[in-house]
Design a protein around this motif. Structure first.
Motif, short mmCIF file in Angstrom:
data_model
loop_
_atom_site.label_atom_id
_atom_site.label_comp_id
_atom_site.label_asym_id
_atom_site.label_seq_id
_atom_site.Cartn_x
_atom_site.Cartn_y
_atom_site.Cartn_z
N PHE A 1 2.87 -18.34 6.68
CA PHE A 1 2.32 -17.28 7.52
C PHE A 1 3.30 -16.12 7.68
N GLU A 2 4.59 -16.40 7.84
CA GLU A 2 5.56 -15.33 8.09
C GLU A 2 5.60 -14.34 6.93
N ALA A 3 5.60 -14.85 5.71
CA ALA A 3 5.62 -13.96 4.56
C ALA A 3 4.33 -13.16 4.47
N THR A 4 3.19 -13.81 4.76
CA THR A 4 1.90 -13.13 4.63
C THR A 4 1.75 -11.99 5.62
N TRP A 5 2.07 -12.24 6.90
CA TRP A 5 1.85 -11.17 7.87
C TRP A 5 2.80 -10.01 7.64
N LYS A 6 4.01 -10.28 7.18
CA LYS A 6 4.94 -9.20 6.88
C LYS A 6 4.42 -8.34 5.73
N LEU A 7 3.85 -8.98 4.73
CA LEU A 7 3.30 -8.22 3.60
C LEU A 7 2.09 -7.39 4.03
N VAL A 8 1.25 -7.96 4.89
CA VAL A 8 0.10 -7.21 5.37
C VAL A 8 0.56 -5.97 6.13
N VAL A 9 1.59 -6.12 6.95
CA VAL A 9 2.15 -4.96 7.66
C VAL A 9 2.66 -3.92 6.67
N ALA A 10 3.35 -4.38 5.61
CA ALA A 10 3.87 -3.45 4.59
C ALA A 10 2.73 -2.73 3.88
N ILE A 11 1.62 -3.44 3.64
CA ILE A 11 0.47 -2.81 2.98
C ILE A 11 -0.19 -1.79 3.91
N VAL A 12 -0.27 -2.11 5.19
CA VAL A 12 -0.80 -1.15 6.17
C VAL A 12 0.07 0.10 6.20
N LEU A 13 1.39 -0.08 6.17
CA LEU A 13 2.30 1.06 6.12
C LEU A 13 2.05 1.90 4.87
N GLY A 14 1.84 1.22 3.76
CA GLY A 14 1.53 1.93 2.52
C GLY A 14 0.23 2.71 2.64
N PHE A 15 -0.74 2.14 3.32
CA PHE A 15 -2.02 2.83 3.51
C PHE A 15 -1.82 4.12 4.32
N VAL A 16 -0.92 4.07 5.31
CA VAL A 16 -0.62 5.29 6.08
C VAL A 16 -0.06 6.37 5.15
N ILE A 17 0.86 5.97 4.26
CA ILE A 17 1.42 6.92 3.30
C ILE A 17 0.32 7.45 2.38
N TYR A 18 -0.56 6.57 1.96
CA TYR A 18 -1.70 6.95 1.11
C TYR A 18 -2.55 8.01 1.80
N GLN A 19 -2.86 7.79 3.07
CA GLN A 19 -3.69 8.74 3.81
C GLN A 19 -2.96 10.06 4.01
N ALA A 20 -1.66 9.99 4.30
CA ALA A 20 -0.88 11.21 4.48
C ALA A 20 -0.83 12.01 3.18
N THR A 21 -0.70 11.31 2.05
CA THR A 21 -0.69 11.99 0.76
C THR A 21 -2.03 12.67 0.50
N ALA A 22 -3.12 11.96 0.82
CA ALA A 22 -4.45 12.53 0.63
C ALA A 22 -4.64 13.78 1.48
N ALA A 23 -4.13 13.75 2.70
CA ALA A 23 -4.28 14.90 3.60
C ALA A 23 -3.54 16.12 3.07
N ARG A 24 -2.44 15.90 2.34
CA ARG A 24 -1.63 17.01 1.83
C ARG A 24 -2.08 17.45 0.44
N THR A 25 -3.02 16.74 -0.15
CA THR A 25 -3.51 17.08 -1.48
C THR A 25 -4.64 18.09 -1.37
N PRO A 26 -4.60 19.18 -2.12
CA PRO A 26 -5.71 20.14 -2.08
C PRO A 26 -7.05 19.46 -2.36
N ARG A 27 -8.06 19.89 -1.64
CA ARG A 27 -9.36 19.24 -1.75
C ARG A 27 -9.87 19.20 -3.18
N VAL A 28 -9.58 20.24 -3.95
CA VAL A 28 -10.08 20.30 -5.32
C VAL A 28 -9.43 19.23 -6.20
N ASP A 29 -8.24 18.76 -5.81
CA ASP A 29 -7.54 17.75 -6.62
C ASP A 29 -7.75 16.32 -6.11
#
Length: 552
Positions: free
Chosen positions: A438-466
């Motif tokens: 369980f300890e390894a799994t929940w830590k990885l899920v948190v890391a993936i959620v953090l990655g999703f935040v970066i993903y969303q931030a990148t999308a917000a900074r990407t021009p709509r046309v791209d």
């Protein structure tokens, strides 16, 4: 998504394409060089401490489970030969968000393995008396000292320079090292089996399976799967293979067969060569604490001092060689995510030599930061193993979806009995995640959620046309999958955070049933055939025939 032509010859660097400079043996050595790292030096000891002689079953089980996953990767890699395939295959089947999650998991494990291997090299060096008394690479707590950080930085810089020069030098440097890394374990097995072998050790310390089935399963995330992982390196370099449709599947399968055979023989030699007096009270300490690696100790005990000295050298070279490869791997994954605009677009650019310079430098920086909290080789093995299993799990479900949505594609290699073996591969990956605790799994899920935040931030900074479509519907299965594995781990029987609510064997049945439900749900919500083909053609430039991938 940026377009890439399938053919990348020597003069293509200026046009921004990866160079196709790697042949069959280069691909094979990429995979085999990753499989034979620090795991061969420490894996047998860790497995024996958890499972006793039944650790042999752990290696056989892990080999069988990873073989299914390797074969799934072999079909995907030959059919869709692109850089960082572990991120691209889910992208083709389930869209941009799924490709990001798979790629983020791939990057997390690859960028973390390099510092783990570097630190393993330094930990072994510090066991040499002169090094320990003069250089002091480790502190009393087992973490890197100031001198150790300098040594680790020098190694990271060396790996970085080799990767920056280009994939051809990377492949050639790795090939020379793999020949050494393969020969030493083979010689070790022959010497130990010839000079000292105690058959009674296989029933000593409580019998063949002193810790029962639980020990056999628990040994997998304790170092067994970590040791055997790495076959996907040929897949990750698919965008730089000279003849990918011919060579990728063969390289993956050959490397996996050789690696598994070596590890099983090493475990047999290790158990049989132990001093029986060390096993009277059990398997907690089969060799003395602080010994310079189990095999060097056994070689000295067998009177083969010359082999011990070779093992001292290999204790530095094997982990270092694996670290070299994983710098290349992590940089290719982040390069692919940058091209997808899932991470900042600057990461998806190549220099004039056709090398992803920014992502190689990123791997160096992250590796440097990772040295700070790692107290030992074992400290992140379980976490990296679970991250690897998440990455591997995407392959069989992507294969099933792509066969259904892209059936006319030429497939130079086909996974045998994919109707059965693909879901079995997904189940196997999920079991490895569950056994990791369980300890390894929940830590990885948190890391993936953090990655999703970066993903969303990148999308917000990407021009709509791209911007590309996120494909929420096709990725809807990922959240319930990861959340379900976390919950099962919490109520299961493995890891420090488990609550032991599920009875033994019932827990495995729950994981299997849950995995199959997620697998078939995911295949059914994959993108429509037209969108799959568009995604593939945007990446390969429309290449569907083997001749189109061959160098001009």
């Amino acid at each position: 998504m940026a377009t890439a032509t399938p053919v990348a010859t020597g003069n293509q660097a200026s046009s921004g394409h990866l160079r196709r400079d790697v042949g069959f043996w280069g691909l094979t050595f990429m995979s085999l060089g990753s499989i034979i790292g620090s795991g061969w030096l420490l894996g047998a000891l860790g497995a024996a401490q958890v499972a006793g002689p039944a650790s042999l079953l752990s290696w056989i089980l892990a080999g069988a489970m990873l073989a299914v996953l390797a074969l799934a990767h072999a079909e995907l890699g030959a059919t869709y030969p692109v850089a960082a395939g572990t991120a691209r295959f889910p992208r083709f089947a389930f869209g941009r968000l799924a490709g990001f999650v798979a790629g983020w998991a791939s990057w997390l494990q690859a960028v973390t393995i390099t510092p783990i291997e570097v630190e393993a090299s330094l930990q072994y060096l510090n066991n040499i008396e002169w090094v320990k008394s003069h250089l002091h690479l480790l502190s009393e707590r087992g973490t890197l000292s100031a001198n150790g950080l300098i040594g680790a930085t020098v190694l990271m810089l060396l790996f970085t320079v080799i990767n920056i020069v280009g994939v051809k030098l990377l492949a050639e440097s790795n090939a020379a090292m793999v020949v050494w890394k393969t020969a030493i374990p083979v010689v070790t097995v022959v010497v130990l089996l010839t000079l000292t072998f105690h058959g009674g050790n296989f029933t000593a310390g409580g019998g063949f399976a002193p810790y029962g089935a639980h020990g056999v399963f628990a040994a997998l995330p304790a170092g067994v799967v970590f040791a055997l992982q790495g076959f996907e390196q040929a897949i990750q370099m698919g965008g730089e293979a000279r003849n990918p449709q011919r060579d990728i599947s063969r390289a993956v399968i050959f490397a996996m067969l050789v690696g598994t055979a070596i590890y099983i023989l090493l475990e047999i030699a290790f158990i049989g060569s132990l001093d029986p007096r060390n096993l009277v009270t059990g398997w907690a300490h089969p060799v003395k604490a602080g010994d310079f690696g189990p095999y060097a100790t056994l070689a000295l005990g067998a009177g083969a001092g010359w082999l011990a000295y070779l093992l001292y050298i290999d204790a530095f070279l094997s982990p270092a060689g694996a670290g070299l490869v994983y710098v290349g791997t992590s940089s290719r994954v982040s390069y692919a995510l940058g091209r997808e605009r899932a991470l900042p677009a600057a990461l998806g650019r190549l220099n004039s030599r056709g090398v992803p310079l920014r992502t190689i430098l990123l791997a160096f920086v992250v590796g440097e930061l990772a040295f700070l909290p790692f107290p030992s080789w074992q400290s992140l093995v379980g976490l990296v193993t679970s991250a690897t299993a998440i990455m591997y799990a995407f392959a069989p479900v992507s294969l099933a979806a792509l066969r259904r949505r892209d059936p006319e594609r030429h497939r130079p290699y086909r996974l045998p009995g994919a109707v059965v073996t693909a879901p079995l591969g997904f189940v196997a990956a999920n079991l490895v995640i569950y056994w990791g605790g369980f300890e390894a799994t929940w830590k990885l899920v948190v890391a993936i959620v953090l990655g999703f935040v970066i993903y969303q931030a990148t999308a917000a900074r990407t021009p709509r046309v791209d911007r590309s479509r996120t494909d929420w519907r096709s990725a809807v299965w990922i959240g319930p999958w990861l959340a379900g594995l976390t919950v099962i781990g919490f109520v299961g029987r493995y890891g420090h955070g488990a609550r032991l609510y599920l009875p033994e064997w019932v827990d495995l049945a729950v994981v299997v049933a849950f995995s199959l439900a997620i697998f078939f749900f995911a295949v059914n919500v994959a993108m429509a055939g037209g969108r799959v083909k568009a995604a593939v053609e945007a990446e390969t430039g429309g290449a569907t025939d083997q001749r189109e991938f061959e160098p001009a």
